[in-house]
Design a protein around this motif. Structure first.
Motif, PDB file in Angstrom:
ATOM      1  N   ALA A 246       0.816  -1.210   0.000  1.00  6.36           N
ATOM      2  CA  ALA A 246       0.000   0.000   0.000  1.00  6.36           C
ATOM      3  C   ALA A 246       0.852   1.264   0.000  1.00  6.36           C
ATOM      4  CB  ALA A 246      -0.933  -0.007   1.210  1.00  6.36           C
ATOM      5  N   THR A 247       1.899   1.274   0.806  1.00  6.84           N
ATOM      6  CA  THR A 247       2.753   2.462   0.925  1.00  6.84           C
ATOM      7  C   THR A 247       4.206   1.999   1.035  1.00  6.84           C
ATOM      8  OG1 THR A 247       2.373   2.442   3.318  1.00  6.84           O
ATOM      9  CG2 THR A 247       1.003   3.934   2.014  1.00  6.84           C
ATOM     10  N   PRO A 248       4.826   1.641  -0.058  1.00  2.64           N
ATOM     11  CA  PRO A 248       6.166   1.057   0.011  1.00  2.64           C
ATOM     12  C   PRO A 248       7.231   1.992   0.586  1.00  2.64           C
ATOM     13  CG  PRO A 248       5.536   1.531  -2.256  1.00  2.64           C
ATOM     14  CD  PRO A 248       4.314   1.689  -1.428  1.00  2.64           C
ATOM     15  N   ALA A 249       7.013   3.305   0.507  1.00  2.87           N
ATOM     16  CA  ALA A 249       8.028   4.251   0.983  1.00  2.87           C
ATOM     17  C   ALA A 249       7.791   4.709   2.424  1.00  2.87           C
ATOM     18  CB  ALA A 249       8.071   5.468   0.061  1.00  2.87           C
ATOM     19  N   PHE A 250       6.788   4.142   3.112  1.00  4.97           N
ATOM     20  CA  PHE A 250       6.399   4.641   4.439  1.00  4.97           C
ATOM     21  C   PHE A 250       7.582   4.644   5.410  1.00  4.97           C
ATOM     22  CE2 PHE A 250       4.388   4.663   8.572  1.00  4.97           C
ATOM     23  CZ  PHE A 250       3.280   5.483   8.401  1.00  4.97           C
ATOM     24  N   GLY A 251       8.267   3.509   5.522  1.00  2.34           N
ATOM     25  CA  GLY A 251       9.381   3.416   6.457  1.00  2.34           C
ATOM     26  C   GLY A 251      10.544   4.302   6.071  1.00  2.34           C
ATOM     27  N   ARG A 252      10.811   4.412   4.798  1.00  5.08           N
ATOM     28  CA  ARG A 252      11.931   5.245   4.345  1.00  5.08           C
ATOM     29  C   ARG A 252      11.705   6.710   4.673  1.00  5.08           C
ATOM     30  NH1 ARG A 252      11.400   1.970  -0.303  1.00  5.08           N
ATOM     31  NH2 ARG A 252      10.445   3.681  -1.497  1.00  5.08           N
ATOM     32  N   GLU A 253      10.456   7.165   4.561  1.00  2.54           N
ATOM     33  CA  GLU A 253      10.170   8.585   4.685  1.00  2.54           C
ATOM     34  C   GLU A 253       9.859   9.035   6.106  1.00  2.54           C
ATOM     35  OE1 GLU A 253       7.008   9.274   1.950  1.00  2.54           O
ATOM     36  OE2 GLU A 253       8.298   9.068   0.180  1.00  2.54           O
ATOM     37  N   TYR A 254       9.317   8.134   6.936  1.00  2.87           N
ATOM     38  CA  TYR A 254       8.864   8.538   8.267  1.00  2.87           C
ATOM     39  C   TYR A 254       9.522   7.768   9.399  1.00  2.87           C
ATOM     40  CZ  TYR A 254       5.209  10.208   5.131  1.00  2.87           C
ATOM     41  OH  TYR A 254       4.529  10.780   4.087  1.00  2.87           O
ATOM     42  N   GLY A 255      10.116   6.623   9.115  1.00  5.97           N
ATOM     43  CA  GLY A 255      10.692   5.799  10.154  1.00  5.97           C
ATOM     44  C   GLY A 255       9.703   4.782  10.683  1.00  5.97           C
ATOM     45  N   ASP A 256      10.098   4.129  11.761  1.00 14.13           N
ATOM     46  CA  ASP A 256       9.268   3.100  12.390  1.00 14.13           C
ATOM     47  C   ASP A 256       8.317   3.763  13.368  1.00 14.13           C
ATOM     48  OD1 ASP A 256       8.151   0.927  13.622  1.00 14.13           O
ATOM     49  OD2 ASP A 256      10.011   0.204  14.535  1.00 14.13           O
ATOM     50  N   LEU A 257       7.035   3.804  13.028  1.00 14.35           N
ATOM     51  CA  LEU A 257       6.037   4.404  13.905  1.00 14.35           C
ATOM     52  C   LEU A 257       5.446   3.400  14.888  1.00 14.35           C
ATOM     53  CD1 LEU A 257       6.365   6.823  12.019  1.00 14.35           C
ATOM     54  CD2 LEU A 257       3.892   7.090  12.021  1.00 14.35           C
ATOM     55  N   GLY A 258       6.083   2.245  15.028  1.00 10.84           N
ATOM     56  CA  GLY A 258       5.693   1.287  16.049  1.00 10.84           C
ATOM     57  C   GLY A 258       4.235   0.889  15.951  1.00 10.84           C
ATOM     58  N   ALA A 259       3.505   1.058  17.044  1.00 14.01           N
ATOM     59  CA  ALA A 259       2.101   0.664  17.085  1.00 14.01           C
ATOM     60  C   ALA A 259       1.255   1.424  16.078  1.00 14.01           C
ATOM     61  CB  ALA A 259       1.544   0.877  18.487  1.00 14.01           C
ATOM     62  N   ALA A 260       1.705   2.600  15.646  1.00 11.58           N
ATOM     63  CA  ALA A 260       0.949   3.421  14.694  1.00 11.58           C
ATOM     64  C   ALA A 260       1.330   3.144  13.250  1.00 11.58           C
ATOM     65  CB  ALA A 260       1.161   4.906  15.002  1.00 11.58           C
ATOM     66  N   SER A 261       2.276   2.239  13.014  1.00 13.37           N
ATOM     67  CA  SER A 261       2.803   2.049  11.665  1.00 13.37           C
ATOM     68  C   SER A 261       1.771   1.457  10.709  1.00 13.37           C
ATOM     69  CB  SER A 261       4.048   1.157  11.710  1.00 13.37           C
ATOM     70  OG  SER A 261       4.611   0.990  10.433  1.00 13.37           O
ATOM     71  N   THR A 262       1.123   0.364  11.084  1.00 14.25           N
ATOM     72  CA  THR A 262       0.194  -0.293  10.169  1.00 14.25           C
ATOM     73  C   THR A 262      -0.996   0.603   9.841  1.00 14.25           C
ATOM     74  OG1 THR A 262       0.798  -2.535  10.820  1.00 14.25           O
ATOM     75  CG2 THR A 262      -1.381  -2.229   9.873  1.00 14.25           C
ATOM     76  N   ALA A 263      -1.639   1.159  10.864  1.00  9.26           N
ATOM     77  CA  ALA A 263      -2.794   2.016  10.600  1.00  9.26           C
ATOM     78  C   ALA A 263      -2.373   3.296   9.888  1.00  9.26           C
ATOM     79  CB  ALA A 263      -3.525   2.348  11.892  1.00  9.26           C
ATOM     80  N   GLY A 264      -1.147   3.762  10.131  1.00 12.03           N
ATOM     81  CA  GLY A 264      -0.644   4.910   9.389  1.00 12.03           C
ATOM     82  C   GLY A 264      -0.504   4.595   7.917  1.00 12.03           C
ATOM     83  N   SER A 265       0.007   3.408   7.617  1.00 13.34           N
ATOM     84  CA  SER A 265       0.110   2.962   6.238  1.00 13.34           C
ATOM     85  C   SER A 265      -1.278   2.818   5.613  1.00 13.34           C
ATOM     86  CB  SER A 265       0.862   1.627   6.176  1.00 13.34           C
ATOM     87  OG  SER A 265       0.994   1.166   4.859  1.00 13.34           O
ATOM     88  N   LEU A 266      -2.232   2.287   6.363  1.00 13.95           N
ATOM     89  CA  LEU A 266      -3.600   2.170   5.876  1.00 13.95           C
ATOM     90  C   LEU A 266      -4.203   3.541   5.575  1.00 13.95           C
ATOM     91  CD1 LEU A 266      -6.184   0.507   5.330  1.00 13.95           C
ATOM     92  CD2 LEU A 266      -6.707   0.713   7.781  1.00 13.95           C
ATOM     93  N   ALA A 267      -3.900   4.526   6.405  1.00 17.97           N
ATOM     94  CA  ALA A 267      -4.472   5.858   6.223  1.00 17.97           C
ATOM     95  C   ALA A 267      -4.067   6.485   4.898  1.00 17.97           C
ATOM     96  CB  ALA A 267      -4.055   6.764   7.380  1.00 17.97           C
ATOM     97  N   LEU A 268      -2.877   6.136   4.406  1.00 22.61           N
ATOM     98  CA  LEU A 268      -2.378   6.727   3.167  1.00 22.61           C
ATOM     99  C   LEU A 268      -2.643   5.873   1.942  1.00 22.61           C
ATOM    100  CD1 LEU A 268       1.117   8.041   4.362  1.00 22.61           C
ATOM    101  CD2 LEU A 268      -1.020   9.321   4.170  1.00 22.61           C
ATOM    102  N   ALA A 269      -3.159   4.662   2.138  1.00 20.47           N
ATOM    103  CA  ALA A 269      -3.309   3.714   1.033  1.00 20.47           C
ATOM    104  C   ALA A 269      -4.308   4.223  -0.007  1.00 20.47           C
ATOM    105  CB  ALA A 269      -3.767   2.360   1.566  1.00 20.47           C
ATOM    106  N   ASP A 270      -3.960   4.039  -1.276  1.00 20.71           N
ATOM    107  CA  ASP A 270      -4.833   4.386  -2.391  1.00 20.71           C
ATOM    108  C   ASP A 270      -5.745   3.188  -2.668  1.00 20.71           C
ATOM    109  OD1 ASP A 270      -6.011   5.470  -4.607  1.00 20.71           O
ATOM    110  OD2 ASP A 270      -4.289   5.213  -5.936  1.00 20.71           O
TER     111      ASP A 270
END
Length: 323
Positions: A246-270
């Motif tokens: 869904a968001t392949p660049a999420f970790g590269r651009e923002y880092g490890d958001l821990g518990a918020a990482s998966t839902a953060g990726s979902l929030a940006l998914a097209d």
């Protein structure tokens, strides 16, 4: 039926290039190019409040708030009532906290779906991290700050949960003892292959089996991003290409958001109507996976493009590590 009807991501505007950290201490690249950093007066509760207010958009008819974090402000003490109050919710709103590992975010999401399936009308899931990693630690070049919010409702269009899968294995690839000064990490390859990849792959495969889907049916795979590299390996293990991430660049651009990482990726998914997707989370040997069908995708979150780049000394002050 339980549906995701809102999704939000709230990131602080402060950033530090991870190269600026490596310039101080050396070390190899983690795949994270830049990470988000909390403001000096931020903690997980303030970050979660911003995400929650955006998700609710003035609503107060929420039955419960589930809050996930691994960087809680207190070792003992409940911040969830303060969080509910800051969102304008009544004191009869049920609140629950989730922690233990980065998997807390998807554990809270799964519990929210179960609560709605059991009779609740609306549950707000919040996940937030405001990390303070020790200088020269492995976490310093990856741990990012931010918050995500997901609203799960009984009625309305959105993402309908179809099936779930899980995997719990007796291994510790990350841990922190009580009173410990920093989180400990196992060998990188062990943490990646035996922990993140194999465990999450099992959970995803079980969710696909329960839904009656094949990997080729997926329009999106939403994963946590502990660094800039792991998610691509997991996509390959599941049997899809990185293009399905869904968001392949999420970790590269923002880092490890821990518990918020998966839902953060979902929030940006097209996402588009008719899509099938799996949303997965992982932490310390345990993984969750939730399979969804999209009837009408809730609006994707946006990230403010106005950022402030910190130098290393300023970063240490923001991360509460400047002595």
């Amino acid at each position: 039926m339980a549906h995701v009807t809102r999704r939000e991501l709230s990131l602080p505007r402060y950033r530090i290039p991870t190269g600026a950290i490596r310039d101080q201490w050396g070390g190899g690249a983690s795949g994270v190019q830049e990470k988000t950093v909390q403001a000096k007066d931020d903690d997980p509760t303030t970050l979660a409040t911003r995400a929650g207010l955006a998700a609710l958009d003035g609503r107060t008819d929420v039955d419960a708030v589930f809050f996930a974090t691994t960087t809680a402000a207190y070792e003992y003490g409940s911040v969830t009532p303060f969080l509910a109050e800051s969102l304008g919710l009544d004191d009869d709103t049920y609140v629950q906290a989730f922690g233990e590992s980065s998997r807390a975010g998807t554990a809270a999401l799964r519990a929210a779906h179960d609560a709605v399936a059991g009779g609740r009308e609306a549950v707000l899931v919040l996940a937030a991290e405001a990390p303070s990693p020790r200088p020269r630690s492995d976490r310093e070049t990856v741990a990012g700050a931010g918050a995500s919010a997901v609203l799960v409702e009984a009625d309305g269009d959105g993402l309908e949960r179809v099936a779930t899968g899980s995997c719990a294995r007796p291994l510790l690839d990350e841990w922190e003892a009580p009173g410990g000064e920093t989180r400990q990490t196992a060998d990188d390859r062990f943490a990646r292959d035996k922990g993140y990849v194999e465990t999450t792959e099992q959970a995803v495969d079980r969710a696909l089996d329960a839904a009656g889907w094949a990997a080729d049916d997926l329009g999106a795979l939403v994963l946590p991003h502990p660094n800039g590299k792991f998610a691509g390996r997991l996509a390959g293990a599941v049997g899809v290409g990185e293009g399905v991430l869904a968001t392949p660049a999420f970790g590269r651009e923002y880092g490890d958001l821990g518990a918020a990482s998966t839902a953060g990726s979902l929030a940006l998914a097209d996402l588009a109507a008719g899509d099938r997707l799996v949303v997965a989370g992982y932490g310390a040997g345990t993984a969750d996976a939730l399979a969804y069908e999209v009837s009408e995708p809730p609006a994707a979150a946006s990230v403010d493009g106005e950022t402030v780049e910190l130098d290393y000394v300023d970063y240490l002050e923001h991360a509460d590590q400047l002595e």
